[in-house]
Design a protein around this motif. Structure first.
Motif: not given
Length: 302
Positions: A129-145, A180-186, A235-239
């Motif tokens: 599932l993580a692999c499916c969202t790598m590279g900032k794929n908003v479609y799969t990110e939303i599904k995974c949430h 590390d997403t295409e759209v902000e996950m607030k 940690i690096i990615t988040f900050f």
């Protein structure tokens, strides 16, 4: 009617088929970019009909990424087929009974994870599932949430019996699906989820590494690799995220941490228009050792 022995032979044959096809597709971007819908459907169907074998998942992991390129079309197809298959393929342990069962599996396989176990299958599923969202794929990110919410991630990673292999899968998923997403996950920037992970998991594991025996006779390689690679990466990615820079909540936590570690006053560093007296450390540092405190200082203030 297929006899038991013949059925096992079919399973073994299909698993070897998956391993062979996986080797063919491995880091072959040209092949992975071709129309592979039927191939993807075939291996998802194998999971449904022939059992939850990690070899099928590893092929699907292979087809969504090649030569450090993320294949958007393959990511979308794999995600859609997984969702279509439903609970036969997507196995999560998010209710109380199944969660407790998963904890027992981790306890029993702490020192040696069985390649054919449900535990290993779940780890590889979360990695897929993580692999499916790598590279900032908003479609799969939303599904995974909807498949693996933040509350479930935090509950799993902060559990005292959670093993490094599971933490690595879940934290990697958290990184690619929520940060590390295409759209902000607030929610990840405004809620307490990340700070709970810092306090109850990341710092604890850092301390375990820092206080390990110096003779190196029995190092916990899995934990070391998890902390030095996966934890440091998130940690690096988040900050460094632009969404983190824009979050008042994150910046306030960072500001309070810098003030706490510098032994200075809020007035010396306050980036906000209204100064607020610092009443306590941003983390419950009284619970931590000097090693944990040193790690936190390095992470937040360097």
């Amino acid at each position: 009617m297929i006899k038991h022995g013949e059925k096992n032979d079919v399973h073994i044959s299909l698993i070897r088929e998956a391993q062979t096809v996986c080797a063919i597709f491995q880091d072959n971007s040209m092949l992975c970019n071709e129309e592979n819908e039927k191939v993807i459907q075939h291996f998802v169907h194998c999971i449904e009909t022939h059992g939850r074998h990690v070899q099928y998942l590893k092929f699907l992991q292979t087809i969504v990424k090649a030569e450090n390129q993320f294949i958007r079309k393959s990511q979308d197809l794999v995600m859609q087929e997984l969702i279509n298959a439903g609970e036969d393929v997507l196995v999560f342990y998010n209710d109380k009974a199944s969660f407790n069962h998963f904890i027992e599996m981790m306890r029993s396989e702490r020192h040696c994870m069985d390649e054919g176990s449900p535990l290993k299958y779940h780890v590889e599923l979360v990695k897929l599932l993580a692999c499916c969202t790598m590279g900032k794929n908003v479609y799969t990110e939303i599904k995974c949430h909807s498949l693996l919410p933040l509350d479930d991630i935090v509950a799993m990673v902060t559990h005292p019996d959670c093993i490094p292999e599971v933490k690595e899968a879940y934290v990697g998923f958290l990184n690619h699906c929520y940060i590390d997403t295409e759209v902000e996950m607030k929610e990840i920037y405004t809620s307490s989820h990340m700070w709970t992970l810092f306090e109850k998991s990341f710092l604890v594991d850092m301390a375990d590494i820092a206080t390990a025996p110096t003779d190196r006779k029995h190092p916990d390689r899995a934990l070391e690799n998890y902390v030095t690679n996966c934890v440091m990466n998130i940690i690096i990615t988040f900050f460094n995220s632009p969404f983190s820079d824009q979050s008042t909540t994150v910046q306030k936590h960072l500001h309070e941490a810098r003030v706490y570690w510098s032994d200075s006053t809020m007035d010396d560093y306050d980036p906000f228009s209204v100064n607020i007296q610092l009443k306590q450390s941003p983390f419950s540092t009284n619970k931590f050792s000097q090693y944990e405190s040193s790690w936190l200082e390095y992470v937040l203030c360097v």
